[in-house]
Scaffold this motif. Structure first.
Motif, PDB file in Angstrom:
ATOM      1  N   LEU A  42      10.496   8.342  -7.185  1.00 16.62           N
ATOM      2  CA  LEU A  42      11.702   7.569  -7.457  1.00 16.62           C
ATOM      3  C   LEU A  42      11.864   6.547  -6.339  1.00 16.62           C
ATOM      4  CD1 LEU A  42      14.303   7.283  -9.215  1.00 16.62           C
ATOM      5  CD2 LEU A  42      15.382   8.903  -7.635  1.00 16.62           C
ATOM      6  N   PHE A  43      11.719   5.259  -6.679  1.00 14.91           N
ATOM      7  CA  PHE A  43      11.847   4.188  -5.694  1.00 14.91           C
ATOM      8  C   PHE A  43      13.319   3.975  -5.338  1.00 14.91           C
ATOM      9  CE2 PHE A  43      12.642  -0.327  -4.772  1.00 14.91           C
ATOM     10  CZ  PHE A  43      11.821  -0.504  -3.674  1.00 14.91           C
ATOM     11  N   LEU A  44      13.625   4.010  -4.047  1.00 19.77           N
ATOM     12  CA  LEU A  44      14.992   3.852  -3.571  1.00 19.77           C
ATOM     13  C   LEU A  44      15.020   2.733  -2.538  1.00 19.77           C
ATOM     14  CD1 LEU A  44      15.694   7.658  -3.025  1.00 19.77           C
ATOM     15  CD2 LEU A  44      16.515   6.272  -4.943  1.00 19.77           C
ATOM     16  N   SER A  45      15.449   1.556  -2.928  1.00 23.59           N
ATOM     17  CA  SER A  45      15.570   0.440  -2.004  1.00 23.59           C
ATOM     18  C   SER A  45      16.702   0.687  -1.021  1.00 23.59           C
ATOM     19  CB  SER A  45      15.840  -0.860  -2.779  1.00 23.59           C
ATOM     20  OG  SER A  45      16.290  -1.877  -1.913  1.00 23.59           O
TER      21      SER A  45
ATOM     22  N   VAL B 236       1.653   6.360  -7.116  1.00 22.87           N
ATOM     23  CA  VAL B 236       0.495   6.819  -7.892  1.00 22.87           C
ATOM     24  C   VAL B 236       0.120   8.242  -7.481  1.00 22.87           C
ATOM     25  CG1 VAL B 236      -1.975   6.445  -8.308  1.00 22.87           C
ATOM     26  CG2 VAL B 236      -0.394   4.504  -8.337  1.00 22.87           C
ATOM     27  N   GLY B 237       0.185   8.518  -6.177  1.00 22.93           N
ATOM     28  CA  GLY B 237      -0.223   9.825  -5.676  1.00 22.93           C
ATOM     29  C   GLY B 237       0.633  10.957  -6.222  1.00 22.93           C
ATOM     30  N   ILE B 238       1.956  10.798  -6.204  1.00 27.14           N
ATOM     31  CA  ILE B 238       2.819  11.865  -6.711  1.00 27.14           C
ATOM     32  C   ILE B 238       2.616  12.036  -8.215  1.00 27.14           C
ATOM     33  CG2 ILE B 238       4.843  10.356  -7.023  1.00 27.14           C
ATOM     34  CD1 ILE B 238       4.984  14.019  -5.879  1.00 27.14           C
ATOM     35  N   TYR B 239       2.342  10.936  -8.911  1.00 26.34           N
ATOM     36  CA  TYR B 239       2.070  11.009 -10.354  1.00 26.34           C
ATOM     37  C   TYR B 239       0.784  11.789 -10.614  1.00 26.34           C
ATOM     38  CZ  TYR B 239       0.654   9.517 -15.034  1.00 26.34           C
ATOM     39  OH  TYR B 239       0.224   9.490 -16.330  1.00 26.34           O
ATOM     40  N   GLN B 240      -0.266  11.485  -9.849  1.00 23.99           N
ATOM     41  CA  GLN B 240      -1.540  12.182 -10.042  1.00 23.99           C
ATOM     42  C   GLN B 240      -1.427  13.667  -9.718  1.00 23.99           C
ATOM     43  OE1 GLN B 240      -4.577  10.084  -7.823  1.00 23.99           O
ATOM     44  NE2 GLN B 240      -4.630   8.379  -9.265  1.00 23.99           N
TER      45      GLN B 240
ATOM     46  N   HIS C 197      -5.363   9.065  -1.037  1.00 22.32           N
ATOM     47  CA  HIS C 197      -5.864  10.439  -0.959  1.00 22.32           C
ATOM     48  C   HIS C 197      -5.246  11.200   0.215  1.00 22.32           C
ATOM     49  CE1 HIS C 197      -8.522   8.968  -4.007  1.00 22.32           C
ATOM     50  NE2 HIS C 197      -9.040   8.079  -3.186  1.00 22.32           N
ATOM     51  N   ALA C 198      -5.086  10.512   1.355  1.00 23.91           N
ATOM     52  CA  ALA C 198      -4.487  11.164   2.523  1.00 23.91           C
ATOM     53  C   ALA C 198      -3.040  11.567   2.236  1.00 23.91           C
ATOM     54  CB  ALA C 198      -4.556  10.235   3.733  1.00 23.91           C
TER      55      ALA C 198
ATOM     56  N   ARG D 167       0.811  -1.212   0.000  1.00 19.67           N
ATOM     57  CA  ARG D 167       0.000   0.000   0.000  1.00 19.67           C
ATOM     58  C   ARG D 167       0.852   1.273   0.000  1.00 19.67           C
ATOM     59  NH1 ARG D 167      -2.643  -4.118   1.503  1.00 19.67           N
ATOM     60  NH2 ARG D 167      -0.900  -4.595   2.873  1.00 19.67           N
ATOM     61  N   THR D 168       1.920   1.293   0.807  1.00 19.23           N
ATOM     62  CA  THR D 168       2.727   2.516   0.888  1.00 19.23           C
ATOM     63  C   THR D 168       3.382   2.835  -0.443  1.00 19.23           C
ATOM     64  OG1 THR D 168       3.153   2.165   3.244  1.00 19.23           O
ATOM     65  CG2 THR D 168       4.645   3.645   2.077  1.00 19.23           C
TER      66      THR D 168
END
Length: 318
Positions: A84-87, A74-78, A308-309, A67-68
């Motif tokens: 940027l995913f950083l493992s 998706v949220g930052i895209y919208q 949304h939050a 979920r996170t």
């Protein structure tokens, strides 16, 4: 006058970190929840809203997630930006680079950082070194983004926080810490039932009680699940062994054996109670299938509201 207040609240949030629910005033929390509901309405109606066009969010994951990751990406895209995913395995933090150095470097590249990690001190240290907003996507101490989605869900279903009772049954973990602080700030009564030795952090309980003096919220900690859920509007459960506690699974199953939210327990709540769970859930352990998959369950409304939050948090502080 109301517009002026809203503008002042919006201005006060710009550039802030979002580390703990308790760092924000009741008015700021309610502003973020109302903003989340408005962004949800915009998204459902197809109305474009991209205040973060051209901005980037670095997302550090030292703990895996469904979920996170999906909701932030998706949220930052919208909102018009890019995630940027950083493992944790890909960053030099995992090889011993000081967090303060990483924070300062990332601040030169990004507009915001979200971190999902184990030790809360890593979140605090990152925020201390960064010159851009830092969002706590989860730490062992706190899960503030989850609590914001939870209270958005509660408001959507009740229309108010006044007179609402939330019961939590299970481990006194990061989720309950943020729920407790949110309840205190919003004026929601919360009753928490845990086995001995698994209570919420005592200092955070006291902080929440101090916050509650302003709103009149009641913070109640007890052993008996029936006492906790009595006349509750919402019942909340979480896994007995969180990520990183897998070795304690058997021990915890014994300790929490009487803390399952099931058909017998929910009879003590209000007839129209709603069931909440932050997910993932272990059906047959902390909650019965009949409750989590029944007509009172709103877990997927709750899960959706993470999107949304978190959009509201990003839009406000970035």
């Amino acid at each position: 006058m109301q517009d002026v207040v809203q503008e002042e609240l919006a201005a006060s949030l710009k550039g802030r970190d979002f580390l703990m629910v308790g760092d924000y005033t009741p008015q700021e929390i309610r502003y973020l929840i109302d903003l989340a509901i408005d962004l949800k309405r915009k998204q459902k109606s197809g109305e474009a809203y991209q205040p973060l066009a051209g901005k980037t969010l670095g997302m550090i994951f030292e703990k895996s997630s469904t979920r996170t990751r999906v909701s932030f990406e998706v949220g930052i895209y919208q909102l018009g930006g890019q995630g940027l995913f950083l493992s944790g395995n890909d960053l030099q933090i995992g090889r011993g680079e000081p967090i303060l150095d990483t924070a300062q470097v990332l601040s030169r590249y990004l507009d915001g950082i979200m971190i999902r990690t184990f030790a809360h001190r890593n979140v605090v240290e990152l925020a201390r070194g960064a010159t851009i907003p830092v969002i706590n996507g989860l730490s062992d101490l706190s899960h503030p983004c989850q609590a914001m989605a939870d209270y958005q869900t509660i408001l959507e279903h009740k229309g108010t926080f006044e007179g609402v009772k939330l019961a939590y049954v299970g481990d006194g973990n990061n989720v309950v810490h943020s729920l407790m602080m949110g309840a205190a700030k919003l004026g929601v009564d919360i009753s928490i039932a845990t086995p001995e030795g698994y209570e919420p952090d005592a200092s955070l309980v006291q902080q929440s009680k101090d916050y509650a003096k302003e709103t009149g919220a009641k913070i109640h900690i007890c052993r008996d699940p029936k006492e906790a859920v009595a006349e509750a509007d919402f019942i909340y459960s979480d896994v007995w062994a969180s990520m990183g506690q897998e070795a304690e699974q058997k021990e915890r199953e014994l300790a929490f054996a009487d803390y399952q939210v099931n058909e017998a327990l929910v009879k003590y709540a209000k007839q129209d109670y709603k069931f909440l769970h932050c997910l993932p859930a272990h059906r047959g352990e902390e909650v019965s299938e009949g409750v989590i998959d029944g007509k009172h369950s709103i877990i997927f409304d709750q899960a959706e509201n993470r999107l949304h939050a978190q959009k509201a948090i990003m839009a406000a502080i970035m």
